[in-house]
Design an enzyme around this catalytic site. Structure first.
Site: not given
Length: 286
Positions: A50, A119, A160
């Site tokens: 990331e 995301k 994440c």
């Protein structure tokens, strides 16, 4: 099983734990070099961390953000083509239409863009006395699932904080994914507590392989990443794991092993769909 089927039932995954600095050009050149190293060691699918082109932090996202295609995604395209690998390009801050996203691009061995995952779940947490972080101060969330196909298996992509949401992994598994990849940057509070536990949980619940790629730890950074990029098998075992420093780790993904586990413990067939269901309200990729 035919010779071809046997050959396709195994492939090598490489995970790059990159030392990210404040100099974007250096981050891109280091990433490119490590992708080449990974391919040279037999990596067929390569995963970057990331925010691989930028320090991680809401104050950095606006100044490091790029459009896609742009400088960073162009490098990823060229690296994938030069090394003939599937390249999951970690994530970068993306600018589009006046909004910023935390976005992962995936390129095929021909250098073509396969998908872009924004995301979905923004990292907004407050652990008193330890860490407060609000991605939503600068970023907007994505709104779609992201799955891509390889000659080996389908792969589901999250970034994440997406990993904390079991529903996303369940949906990817139901769509036929056998590998889930999560570029991520857990910190020195959540990393030791939850990083490996979440990966093992997602792998075990869904009988899939799970891989995470973290930036290497930099104790001088404003946000200190935990590191410890990991690959977990469908039995919930850690089969490859980095320390805190820059490294490339490898795992041989064995899809026959995955099939055997699903046959031995057939939870997919045993689900009570008459009682409960996890459903997707949106389809496609963002």
């Amino acid at each position: 099983m035919s010779t071809l089927a046997k050959a396709m039932s195994k492939f090598r995954l490489a995970v790059v734990q990159l030392q990210v600095t404040s100099v974007k050009a250096d981050n891109l050149s280091r990433a490119r070099r490590l992708v080449k190293e990974a391919a040279g060691q037999g990596g067929q699918v390569v995963l970057l961390p990331e925010c691989f082109n930028s320090p991680y932090g809401t104050s950095f996202f606006p100044s490091y953000a790029e459009r896609i295609p742009g400088e960073s995604s162009q490098m990823l395209s060229e690296a994938a083509k030069e090394n003939k690998v599937y390249l999951v390009g970690g994530s970068i801050p993306e600018e589009d239409g006046g909004k910023l996203y935390n976005s992962c691009t995936v390129f095929g061995p021909d250098g073509q863009l396969i998908l872009k995952h924004r995301k979905i779940h923004l990292f907004d947490i407050d652990v008193p006395g330890k860490i407060r972080f609000q991605e939503s101060e600068t970023l907007s969330p994505g709104s779609s699932l992201s799955v891509f196909e390889t000659p080996f298996c389908k792969v589901g992509v999250g970034i994440c904080y997406d990993m904390r949401f079991a529903e996303l992994a369940q949906l990817y598994s139901r769509k036929g994914c056998q590998l889930l990849v999560y570029p991520g940057a857990f910190n020195m509070t959540t990393g030791p507590a939850h990083w490996e536990l979440l990966q093992r949980g997602r792998a075990l619940d869904n009988q899939v392989y799970v891989a995470t790629a973290s930036p290497a730890r930099d104790e001088t950074a404003s946000y200190v990443a935990w590191g410890h990029s990991t690959v977990v098998n469908p039995w919930g075992e850690v089969i490859s794991k980095a320390g805190p420093e820059e490294a490339v780790i490898y795992a041989d993904i064995d899809l026959q092993f995955l099939a055997d586990i699903r046959q031995q413990i057939p939870i997919t067939a045993q689900r009570r769909n008459d009682i409960y269901a996890v459903t997707s309200t949106q389809e496609g990729t963002s």
